[in-house]
Design an enzyme around this catalytic site. Sequence first.
Site, PDB file in Angstrom:
ATOM      1  N   THR A  70       0.820  -1.214   0.000  1.00 61.13           N
ATOM      2  CA  THR A  70       0.000   0.000   0.000  1.00 61.13           C
ATOM      3  C   THR A  70       0.856   1.267   0.000  1.00 61.13           C
ATOM      4  O   THR A  70       0.583   2.209  -0.752  1.00 61.13           O
ATOM      5  CB  THR A  70      -0.884   0.025   1.263  1.00 61.13           C
ATOM      6  OG1 THR A  70      -1.253  -1.309   1.587  1.00 61.13           O
ATOM      7  CG2 THR A  70      -2.095   0.894   1.065  1.00 61.13           C
ATOM      8  N   TRP A  72       3.855   1.767  -1.052  1.00 62.15           N
ATOM      9  CA  TRP A  72       4.485   1.928  -2.366  1.00 62.15           C
ATOM     10  C   TRP A  72       3.486   2.470  -3.394  1.00 62.15           C
ATOM     11  O   TRP A  72       3.759   3.434  -4.117  1.00 62.15           O
ATOM     12  CB  TRP A  72       5.012   0.555  -2.803  1.00 62.15           C
ATOM     13  CG  TRP A  72       5.789   0.506  -4.064  1.00 62.15           C
ATOM     14  CD1 TRP A  72       6.399   1.558  -4.699  1.00 62.15           C
ATOM     15  CD2 TRP A  72       6.062  -0.652  -4.854  1.00 62.15           C
ATOM     16  NE1 TRP A  72       7.033   1.115  -5.820  1.00 62.15           N
ATOM     17  CE2 TRP A  72       6.847  -0.242  -5.945  1.00 62.15           C
ATOM     18  CE3 TRP A  72       5.722  -2.002  -4.732  1.00 62.15           C
ATOM     19  CZ2 TRP A  72       7.295  -1.126  -6.916  1.00 62.15           C
ATOM     20  CZ3 TRP A  72       6.180  -2.894  -5.690  1.00 62.15           C
ATOM     21  CH2 TRP A  72       6.947  -2.453  -6.775  1.00 62.15           C
ATOM     22  N   HIS A 127      -8.402  -0.034   3.285  1.00 60.49           N
ATOM     23  CA  HIS A 127      -8.232  -1.491   3.288  1.00 60.49           C
ATOM     24  C   HIS A 127      -9.604  -2.184   3.337  1.00 60.49           C
ATOM     25  O   HIS A 127      -9.670  -3.404   3.451  1.00 60.49           O
ATOM     26  CB  HIS A 127      -7.464  -1.934   4.537  1.00 60.49           C
ATOM     27  CG  HIS A 127      -6.001  -1.576   4.552  1.00 60.49           C
ATOM     28  ND1 HIS A 127      -5.157  -1.816   3.495  1.00 60.49           N
ATOM     29  CD2 HIS A 127      -5.232  -1.025   5.527  1.00 60.49           C
ATOM     30  CE1 HIS A 127      -3.931  -1.422   3.816  1.00 60.49           C
ATOM     31  NE2 HIS A 127      -3.949  -0.946   5.038  1.00 60.49           N
ATOM     32  N   TYR A 215       1.680  -6.845  -6.635  1.00 53.90           N
ATOM     33  CA  TYR A 215       2.957  -6.297  -6.148  1.00 53.90           C
ATOM     34  C   TYR A 215       4.117  -6.884  -6.951  1.00 53.90           C
ATOM     35  O   TYR A 215       5.016  -6.180  -7.403  1.00 53.90           O
ATOM     36  CB  TYR A 215       3.076  -6.666  -4.668  1.00 53.90           C
ATOM     37  CG  TYR A 215       4.341  -6.245  -3.937  1.00 53.90           C
ATOM     38  CD1 TYR A 215       4.334  -5.130  -3.105  1.00 53.90           C
ATOM     39  CD2 TYR A 215       5.513  -6.995  -4.023  1.00 53.90           C
ATOM     40  CE1 TYR A 215       5.474  -4.764  -2.389  1.00 53.90           C
ATOM     41  CE2 TYR A 215       6.657  -6.634  -3.326  1.00 53.90           C
ATOM     42  CZ  TYR A 215       6.626  -5.517  -2.502  1.00 53.90           C
ATOM     43  OH  TYR A 215       7.751  -5.160  -1.817  1.00 53.90           O
ATOM     44  N   GLY A 287      11.017  -5.005   1.489  1.00 52.05           N
ATOM     45  CA  GLY A 287      10.543  -4.597   0.161  1.00 52.05           C
ATOM     46  C   GLY A 287      10.942  -5.572  -0.931  1.00 52.05           C
ATOM     47  O   GLY A 287      11.245  -5.170  -2.048  1.00 52.05           O
TER      48      GLY A 287
HETATM   49  P1  A3P Z   1       8.005  -6.305   3.712  1.00 52.47           P
HETATM   50  O1  A3P Z   1       7.596  -6.361   5.150  1.00 52.47           O
HETATM   51  O2  A3P Z   1       7.905  -7.633   3.029  1.00 52.47           O
HETATM   52  O3  A3P Z   1       9.327  -5.681   3.502  1.00 52.47           O
HETATM   53  P2  A3P Z   1       1.956  -1.922   3.269  1.00 52.47           P
HETATM   54  O4  A3P Z   1       2.468  -0.651   2.700  1.00 52.47           O
HETATM   55  O5  A3P Z   1       0.727  -2.441   2.572  1.00 52.47           O
HETATM   56  O6  A3P Z   1       1.809  -1.856   4.739  1.00 52.47           O
HETATM   57  O7  A3P Z   1       3.049  -3.030   2.943  1.00 52.47           O
HETATM   58  C1  A3P Z   1       4.319  -2.959   3.520  1.00 52.47           C
HETATM   59  C2  A3P Z   1       5.247  -3.826   2.701  1.00 52.47           C
HETATM   60  O8  A3P Z   1       5.606  -3.124   1.498  1.00 52.47           O
HETATM   61  C3  A3P Z   1       6.544  -4.094   3.438  1.00 52.47           C
HETATM   62  O9  A3P Z   1       6.957  -5.370   2.948  1.00 52.47           O
HETATM   63  C4  A3P Z   1       7.416  -2.968   2.931  1.00 52.47           C
HETATM   64  O10 A3P Z   1       8.806  -3.167   3.099  1.00 52.47           O
HETATM   65  C5  A3P Z   1       7.016  -2.933   1.460  1.00 52.47           C
HETATM   66  N1  A3P Z   1       7.320  -1.637   0.823  1.00 52.47           N
HETATM   67  C6  A3P Z   1       7.218  -0.407   1.341  1.00 52.47           C
HETATM   68  N2  A3P Z   1       7.590   0.517   0.448  1.00 52.47           N
HETATM   69  C7  A3P Z   1       7.952  -0.149  -0.679  1.00 52.47           C
HETATM   70  C8  A3P Z   1       8.452   0.264  -1.961  1.00 52.47           C
HETATM   71  N3  A3P Z   1       8.663   1.534  -2.236  1.00 52.47           N
HETATM   72  N4  A3P Z   1       8.707  -0.692  -2.865  1.00 52.47           N
HETATM   73  C9  A3P Z   1       8.503  -2.006  -2.593  1.00 52.47           C
HETATM   74  N5  A3P Z   1       8.048  -2.453  -1.401  1.00 52.47           N
HETATM   75  C10 A3P Z   1       7.756  -1.543  -0.454  1.00 52.47           C
END
Ligand code: A3P
Length: 319
Positions: A70, A72, A127, A215, A287
């Site tokens: 989310t 991202w 969500h 994703y 990520g």
């Molecule tokens: P991980 O815990 O697997 O690293 P949300 O934003 O829905 O809460 O999801 C968080 C997840 O997205 C985390 O995954 C986080 O590290 C990852 N995330 C956050 N920013 C990101 C980005 N710019 N690119 C890719 N993944 C990202």
Amino acid sequence: NDEGQIETRKAFMEFSSSIPKRKGWLSEHLYQYQGSWYTKPKFEGLVSLQNHFKPQPTTVLLVSNPKSGTTWFKALLFALMNRTGQYEDNSHPLLTKSPHECVPFLESYAYDNPTTPYPDLPLLATHVPYASLPESLLTSDCRIVYVFRDPKDVFVSLWHFAGKRRPKKLPSLLLDEAFEMFCEGVSPYGPFWDHVLAYQKASLECPERVLILQYEEMTRDPIVHAKRLAAFIGHPFSLEEERQGVIQRIVDMCSFEKLSSLEVNKSGVHHGGTPVAVQNSSYFREGKVGDYKNLLTAEMIQRLDKITKDKFGKSGLSM
Ligand code: A3P
């Protein structure tokens, strides 16, 4: 004016005494409402949202299961909508504000501001499962971008997130216990699979209104999918922009490496529908695709894959 607050607190009191309640991940309990699981603040936000939210016809709504990317996609969509002349001079809002400040969650906003009108922003996030979206949204022309992710990575991400965010005074949540709950569907806004399937159905029925994206697809080919997203939300790239490399610059600015290295995302906090401030850094961990391999046993992987296969069945979705 406390009316809004009284209304939602009253709804919670009435509802919490009569409905299923389970151990929570980030708070003491999760409560089941309209088939999904909510913390108390998110339930109150949802009730307020269902009663009062009125979208603009041009509103774009980003929807996801928690931990599906989310943060991202908030950044990407925000950057795709705000792309004039802000890269060259480093003045882009995403460089000094968390994506969660730029793009609030509807139910968090509703919880924090029960009596204030919703912000007139072109991009909002939630969500909330499809079936519980406010009627005003379902009958509007708003576009919905839905992002989903391999449930194995979602579970692992949620597990780590809960480890950071779960109040220390609560009994700990063990990995096996959390895993059972996730498989059973007892996770925030869960069951995970029903959440995805409902948006996929909506997207099949109305592809011009609901776009679903994975994703993993975005990590494989960010330029192609950023372009698709831009066109879908009504901000397509011109040939001139493509020639100037604007898409690449947006993708770079929203990359995990860039966003997680910004001071605001390393040490800043924001208020987002919880009684306490949230560390922005808690939204950035690895990520990566496939980090589940570092935590789950072979049996756990098999079990989640089987649930996904059974649930996604004939839907055409696969992971
Ligand atoms: P991980 O815990 O697997 O690293 P949300 O934003 O829905 O809460 O999801 C968080 C997840 O997205 C985390 O995954 C986080 O590290 C990852 N995330 C956050 N920013 C990101 C980005 N710019 N690119 C890719 N993944 C990202």
